[in-house]
Design a protein around this motif. Structure first.
Motif, PDB file in Angstrom:
ATOM      1  N   GLN A 136       0.987  -1.159   0.045  1.00  0.00           N
ATOM      2  CA  GLN A 136      -0.054   0.033  -0.026  1.00  0.00           C
ATOM      3  C   GLN A 136       0.975   1.079   0.038  1.00  0.00           C
ATOM      4  OE1 GLN A 136      -2.491   0.201   3.430  1.00  0.00           O
ATOM      5  NE2 GLN A 136      -3.948   1.944   2.505  1.00  0.00           N
ATOM      6  N   PHE A 137       1.715   1.071   0.793  1.00  0.00           N
ATOM      7  CA  PHE A 137       2.888   2.467   1.002  1.00  0.00           C
ATOM      8  C   PHE A 137       3.702   2.488  -0.402  1.00  0.00           C
ATOM      9  CE2 PHE A 137       7.182   4.052   1.540  1.00  0.00           C
ATOM     10  CZ  PHE A 137       6.946   5.231   1.844  1.00  0.00           C
ATOM     11  N   LEU A 138       4.062   1.659  -1.169  1.00  0.00           N
ATOM     12  CA  LEU A 138       4.692   1.596  -2.366  1.00  0.00           C
ATOM     13  C   LEU A 138       3.783   2.084  -3.638  1.00  0.00           C
ATOM     14  CD1 LEU A 138       7.050  -1.561  -2.285  1.00  0.00           C
ATOM     15  CD2 LEU A 138       7.601   0.917  -2.094  1.00  0.00           C
ATOM     16  N   THR A 139       2.450   1.728  -3.386  1.00  0.00           N
ATOM     17  CA  THR A 139       1.587   2.196  -4.422  1.00  0.00           C
ATOM     18  C   THR A 139       1.127   3.570  -4.309  1.00  0.00           C
ATOM     19  OG1 THR A 139       0.487  -0.041  -4.456  1.00  0.00           O
ATOM     20  CG2 THR A 139      -0.855   1.799  -5.228  1.00  0.00           C
ATOM     21  N   ALA A 141       3.282   5.794  -2.975  1.00  0.00           N
ATOM     22  CA  ALA A 141       4.190   6.542  -3.505  1.00  0.00           C
ATOM     23  C   ALA A 141       4.469   6.636  -5.034  1.00  0.00           C
ATOM     24  CB  ALA A 141       6.081   6.050  -2.758  1.00  0.00           C
ATOM     25  N   ALA A 142       4.317   5.421  -5.472  1.00  0.00           N
ATOM     26  CA  ALA A 142       4.346   5.543  -6.843  1.00  0.00           C
ATOM     27  C   ALA A 142       3.237   6.239  -7.661  1.00  0.00           C
ATOM     28  CB  ALA A 142       4.145   4.011  -7.472  1.00  0.00           C
ATOM     29  N   THR A 143       2.061   6.323  -7.149  1.00  0.00           N
ATOM     30  CA  THR A 143       0.954   7.296  -7.378  1.00  0.00           C
ATOM     31  C   THR A 143       1.405   8.662  -7.590  1.00  0.00           C
ATOM     32  OG1 THR A 143      -0.580   5.616  -6.772  1.00  0.00           O
ATOM     33  CG2 THR A 143      -1.281   7.687  -7.222  1.00  0.00           C
ATOM     34  N   ILE A 144       2.079   8.993  -6.440  1.00  0.00           N
ATOM     35  CA  ILE A 144       2.631  10.403  -6.136  1.00  0.00           C
ATOM     36  C   ILE A 144       3.589  10.875  -7.216  1.00  0.00           C
ATOM     37  CG2 ILE A 144       3.684  12.081  -4.668  1.00  0.00           C
ATOM     38  CD1 ILE A 144       2.220  10.817  -2.294  1.00  0.00           C
ATOM     39  N   PHE A 145       4.624   9.893  -7.279  1.00  0.00           N
ATOM     40  CA  PHE A 145       5.898  10.308  -8.141  1.00  0.00           C
ATOM     41  C   PHE A 145       5.768   9.960  -9.641  1.00  0.00           C
ATOM     42  CE2 PHE A 145       7.698  10.202  -3.708  1.00  0.00           C
ATOM     43  CZ  PHE A 145       8.104  11.342  -3.800  1.00  0.00           C
ATOM     44  N   MET A 146       4.797   9.200 -10.050  1.00  0.00           N
ATOM     45  CA  MET A 146       4.573   8.971 -11.477  1.00  0.00           C
ATOM     46  C   MET A 146       4.170  10.359 -12.184  1.00  0.00           C
ATOM     47  SD  MET A 146       2.581   5.849 -13.342  1.00  0.00           S
ATOM     48  CE  MET A 146       2.088   5.158 -11.890  1.00  0.00           C
ATOM     49  N   PRO A 147       3.366  11.088 -12.095  1.00  0.00           N
ATOM     50  CA  PRO A 147       2.959  12.171 -12.821  1.00  0.00           C
ATOM     51  C   PRO A 147       4.447  13.374 -12.652  1.00  0.00           C
ATOM     52  CG  PRO A 147       1.242  11.732 -11.271  1.00  0.00           C
ATOM     53  CD  PRO A 147       2.372  11.066 -11.030  1.00  0.00           C
ATOM     54  N   LEU A 148       4.876  13.240 -11.567  1.00  0.00           N
ATOM     55  CA  LEU A 148       5.954  14.153 -11.342  1.00  0.00           C
ATOM     56  C   LEU A 148       7.338  13.531 -12.273  1.00  0.00           C
ATOM     57  CD1 LEU A 148       5.921  14.811  -7.447  1.00  0.00           C
ATOM     58  CD2 LEU A 148       4.952  16.362  -9.459  1.00  0.00           C
ATOM     59  N   THR A 149       7.492  12.323 -12.446  1.00  0.00           N
ATOM     60  CA  THR A 149       8.238  11.847 -13.180  1.00  0.00           C
ATOM     61  C   THR A 149       8.267  11.892 -14.733  1.00  0.00           C
ATOM     62  OG1 THR A 149       8.767  10.244 -11.492  1.00  0.00           O
ATOM     63  CG2 THR A 149       9.817   9.803 -13.929  1.00  0.00           C
ATOM     64  N   PHE A 150       6.905  12.000 -15.092  1.00  0.00           N
ATOM     65  CA  PHE A 150       6.747  12.221 -16.389  1.00  0.00           C
ATOM     66  C   PHE A 150       6.574  13.785 -17.022  1.00  0.00           C
ATOM     67  CE2 PHE A 150       3.070  13.959 -19.429  1.00  0.00           C
ATOM     68  CZ  PHE A 150       3.312  13.062 -20.562  1.00  0.00           C
ATOM     69  N   ILE A 151       6.249  14.636 -15.873  1.00  0.00           N
ATOM     70  CA  ILE A 151       6.381  15.954 -16.396  1.00  0.00           C
ATOM     71  C   ILE A 151       8.067  16.370 -16.120  1.00  0.00           C
ATOM     72  CG2 ILE A 151       6.116  18.373 -15.234  1.00  0.00           C
ATOM     73  CD1 ILE A 151       3.609  17.340 -14.388  1.00  0.00           C
ATOM     74  N   ALA A 152       8.691  16.058 -15.174  1.00  0.00           N
ATOM     75  CA  ALA A 152      10.237  16.231 -15.455  1.00  0.00           C
ATOM     76  C   ALA A 152      10.863  15.581 -16.702  1.00  0.00           C
ATOM     77  CB  ALA A 152      10.880  15.745 -14.146  1.00  0.00           C
ATOM     78  N   GLY A 153      10.500  14.397 -16.911  1.00  0.00           N
ATOM     79  CA  GLY A 153      11.034  13.960 -18.404  1.00  0.00           C
ATOM     80  C   GLY A 153      10.590  14.694 -19.449  1.00  0.00           C
ATOM     81  N   VAL A 154       9.352  15.099 -19.464  1.00  0.00           N
ATOM     82  CA  VAL A 154       9.221  16.027 -20.805  1.00  0.00           C
ATOM     83  C   VAL A 154       9.950  17.300 -20.549  1.00  0.00           C
ATOM     84  CG1 VAL A 154       7.084  17.611 -21.722  1.00  0.00           C
ATOM     85  CG2 VAL A 154       6.898  15.276 -21.011  1.00  0.00           C
ATOM     86  N   TYR A 155       9.867  18.055 -19.464  1.00  0.00           N
ATOM     87  CA  TYR A 155      10.793  19.223 -19.410  1.00  0.00           C
ATOM     88  C   TYR A 155      12.277  18.818 -19.586  1.00  0.00           C
ATOM     89  CZ  TYR A 155       6.872  22.325 -19.070  1.00  0.00           C
ATOM     90  OH  TYR A 155       5.684  23.017 -19.342  1.00  0.00           O
ATOM     91  N   GLY A 156      12.582  17.875 -19.367  1.00  0.00           N
ATOM     92  CA  GLY A 156      13.920  17.559 -19.328  1.00  0.00           C
ATOM     93  C   GLY A 156      14.690  17.242 -20.698  1.00  0.00           C
TER      94      GLY A 156
END
Length: 183
Positions: A136-139, A141-156
């Motif tokens: 549950q904790f890992l899910t 964490a993944a839910t929080i960081f997945m969109p942020l990782t996508f946005i950082a990937g696009v702007y990177g």
């Protein structure tokens, strides 16, 4: 004369079973103590590996007691036919007394085995609950960081023409959007 031999045989068998159940009774008392220790260790949620090791040792000891006891019951069952044929009252009484004693002892061992199986299920449930909490904790964490990782990937990425980079407050809009996604 044959009936007195049967009575003597049953009496010797009865004495041996009394001796065996007394020795096994002490072993069962020790086993009971160990089962109670395991039960309290489970409720205190100590090391799961220690609990599993204790459970395995208890099952091994109980299995040894069962292996020692079942041949006695089979032996008594083989004597039953002779007891019925000769119908000597004392032999019949000793036989049924001995048979009841060993049967009750085997029922007690089966009860202990059932108790240990319940403890094993409780240990498994505890492990599954811990695993579910971690998942549950890992899910989350993944839910929080997945969109942020996508946005950082696009702007990177190094694009020459990104309209968001030219605007005066576009950096703050992007940070605000990321914060909105997290919340």
């Amino acid at each position: 004369m044959k009936t007195s031999k049967i009575t003597l045989c049953y009496s010797i068998l009865d004495t041996n079973i009394h001796f065996l159940t007394r020795i096994h009774g002490q072993t069962l008392d020790a086993l009971d103590g160990r089962i109670q220790e395991l039960d309290s260790a489970i409720s205190k949620s100590s090391s799961t590996q220690t609990q599993i090791d204790s459970y395995n040792l208890l099952i091994k000891d109980l299995h040894e007691l069962l292996i020692d006891s079942h041949p006695l019951q089979e032996l008594l069952l083989s004597f039953e036919e002779e007891s019925v044929q000769h119908k000597e009252e004392l032999a019949s009484y000793v036989y049924f007394n001995t048979y009841n004693m060993i049967t009750n002892y085997l029922k007690l061992l089966d009860y202990k085995r059932g108790h240990l199986i319940n403890l094993k299920e409780f240990i498994s449930t505890t492990l599954n609950n811990r695993l579910a909490a971690v998942a549950q904790f890992l899910t989350a964490a993944a839910t929080i960081f997945m969109p942020l990782t996508f946005i950082a990937g696009v702007y990177g990425m190094n694009f020459r023409h990104m309209p968001e980079l030219v605007g005066e407050y576009s950096y703050f809009y992007c940070l605000g959007f990321m914060f909105f996604l997290v919340v």
